[in-house]
Every structure is written in structure tokens, then in C-alpha cells.
Scaffold this active site. Structure first.
Site, PDB file in Angstrom:
ATOM      1  CG  ASP A  85      -1.643   1.218   1.492  1.00  0.00           C
ATOM      2  OD1 ASP A  85      -2.320   1.672   0.545  1.00  0.00           O
ATOM      3  OD2 ASP A  85      -1.565   1.776   2.600  1.00  0.00           O
ATOM      4  CG  ASP A  87      -1.938   7.581   0.351  1.00  0.00           C
ATOM      5  OD1 ASP A  87      -1.146   8.523   0.247  1.00  0.00           O
ATOM      6  OD2 ASP A  87      -2.753   7.269  -0.547  1.00  0.00           O
TER       7      ASP A  87
HETATM    8 MG   LIG Z   1      -2.847   3.222   3.487  1.00  0.00          MG
END
Ligand SMILES: [Mg+2]
Length: 296
Positions: A85, A87
Site C-alpha cells: 500500500d 498512503d
Molecule cells: Mg494506506
């Protein structure tokens, strides 16, 4: 199949192996060998038999509250695929909140982001609502923000070390492709997948292209990447922080929750809460001598 306990600290306290051996002993297990992965920072203990890895990890975490701990099968630790992932995992913070800040709408947007990442509201509806609030933003503002991101400590080292050892590394994000493209290049991912914000006359229209990248897209990307790499899900590492990372983290052989929201932390017994992303390399048995000296 025997288990391995990996402990990562900053630094590791003296006598930590004794504590680990006592906890293992309570499960009828004992260490047969130990290895330093990083002086004062990371070590592993191989146990003599199999056991309930999740339960052992939970007890160890209670006994060693500032240490990142993984209890894993001794076989098949080095992963051939990394799905990460972006962010609040590879980069610090949520880029959609920073985009909103450029329009003075950060408070309204970040409140929704937080609820979505906690899994309290539907991801796609939350994305649509926030993207609508970005309408009118000069698209080059995204590039400006992508150029000023703060990377999580150890992010580049994790990606470049796994890539150097033959792993296929994919950045998969519910964020935006103008940002993931920059992060992919900077950190050394092979590929990135993210949402696309529609632009008209140089400004965001307030809509994202459908279908959006959501939790199920991340899981599908994990499966596709494993197939392309010619391996099984057991050979994959998936890492994230939010509720939308849960399906891929649960499906991967090594699923790691990084400074995660409770909705994800509850889904895996492997967590990084105290140290940095290099811990994901130590969990796989990499030693400092194998880890590149990337500073990010
Ligand atoms: Mg995230």
C-alpha cells in the site's frame, strides 16, 4: 514444521532471548538456535517444533511491549512478491488529505479518509465523496505534492532489497496514479496500480475513473502478480495500514500490518508498530549484510 521467532527493536534490550525462550517454554517449545540479523536491532530464534504462532506472538508482544515480533514457519520465509500500500505505509500521511489542503478542504476530507481507513464506511462511496471535493484543483498541484512526499523510514530499503533478490514489487493504492508513478520510481517498484482522477482543461473534474481500486482490486492484483511471478500466495508479502488492505494482507503468506488501524491490525499476527519497514526484511531472515544501504 518448526517456528522462528523474529524480534526487532530500536534497540533490542539485553536478555531478550531469555524472555523469548521462557514464552516458548510455556508452549512446550525450546530454541535450538539463534542468529543476529542486525547487531542490537534484530535477531531470530529457531524453535524445535511447530506451535500456535498467533498465540505465541500475542504473548511475546505482551512480554516485550516495544519490540516488533513475528512468529513464522521456518520454511519459505523469503517472499518472491511484494504488494505494498502507499498512503500511511510507504509514505507518511494520506495524499488525498494533502490535495484537499491545497483547496482549504483538508478537515472535511481527512475526517472521511480516517473513517474509510478504519473500515467504518464504504471505500468507494468515501472515495467518490472526497474526490468530488477536489473539483477545480489545478492538476499540476498533484505533481507538486507528489514531489514533496515524506517516505516511511526503511521503505526504499525494503523495496530495493527484495527487488535485488528477485522479488516482483508492486505498489497498489486506493490513491492516485499521478502520485504512485512518482513513488514507484523513487522506491524502485516494478509496477504501480492506483486510481485515476479525471482532468478537464488542466483542472480536476471531481470524478475518479471507474472501476476504482479498492480492497478487492488489491486482492486481485496480489493474485495476478503471484501468477505472473509463477508462485503461490504463500510466496507473497502484502503490507498495508488500512481496512482496504485487509483482504490482501490476509491472503498473502506473509501479511504485515504497518502502524495499522485496528481493523487491519486484528487481521494478522505480524505487525510493525515500533521500528521501521526494514523489519519486513528481518522477518524474512535477511541480515544487514544482505540489505542494501538505501537510506530512505
Ligand atoms: Mg494506506
Amino acid at each position: 514444521m518448526s517456528l522462528i521467532i523474529v524480534m526487532v527493536g530500536n534497540p533490542l534490550p539485553e536478555g531478550i532471548e531469555t524472555v523469548a525462550a521462557e514464552v516458548a517454554g510455556a508452549f512446550g517449545l525450546s530454541p535450538v538456535s539463534g542468529r543476529v540479523l542486525s547487531p542490537d536491532r534484530a535477531m531470530e530464534l529457531t524453535l524445535d517444533d511447530a506451535g500456535d504462532a498467533t498465540e505465541i506472538a500475542d504473548i511475546l508482544r505482551q512480554a516485550l511491549p516495544l519490540i516488533d515480533i513475528a512468529v513464522l514457519p521456518a520454511q519459505g520465509r523469503r517472499k518472491r512478491v511484494l504488494l505494498a500500500d502507499m498512503d500511511a505505509t510507504m509514505v507518511v500521511g494520506e495524499t488525498i488529505d494533502e490535495l484537499a489542503a491545497a483547496l482549504g478542504r483538508e478537515a472535511a476530507v481527512s475526517a472521511i479518509t480516517d473513517r474509510a481507513m478504519r473500515g467504518e464506511i464504504d471505500f468507494e462511496a468515501a472515495l467518490d465523496e472526497r474526490v468530488a471535493m477536489l473539483a477545480g484543483l489545478d492538476a499540476t498541484e498533484i505533481d507538486r505534492i507528489a514531489g514533496t512526499l515524506t517516505y516511511s523510514p526503511g521503505a526504499e530499503t525494503l523495496v530495493r532489497t527484495m527487488a535485488a533478490h528477485g522479488a516482483h514489487c508492486v505498489l497498489v493504492s486506493g490513491g492516485f496514479d499521478r502520485v504512485t508513478g512518482v513513488v514507484r520510481e523513487r522506491l524502485g517498484f516494478h509496477r504501480d496500480q492506483a486510481n485515476h482522477l479525471e482532468v478537464s482543461d488542466g483542472r480536476l473534474t471531481g470524478t475518479a475513473r471507474k472501476p476504482v481500486v479498492d480492497a478487492m482490486t488489491k486482492l486481485a492484483t496480489l493474485r495476478e502478480t503471484a501468477m505472473t511471478a509463477g508462485c503461490t500466495l504463500a510466496d507473497c508479502l502484502a503490507i498495508g495500514d488500512g481496512a482496504n488492505d485487509r483482504p490482501m494482507v490476509e491472503a498473502a503468506g506473509l501479511g504485515i500490518a504497518y502502524r495499522a488501524k485496528p481493523a487491519l491490525a486484528a487481521a494478522t499476527s505480524v505487525r510493525i508498530d515500533h521500528t521501521d519497514l526494514r523489519a519486513a526484511l528481518y522477518f524474512q531472515g535477511y541480515t544487514d549484510s544482505e540489505i542494501g544501504d538505501s537510506t530512505a
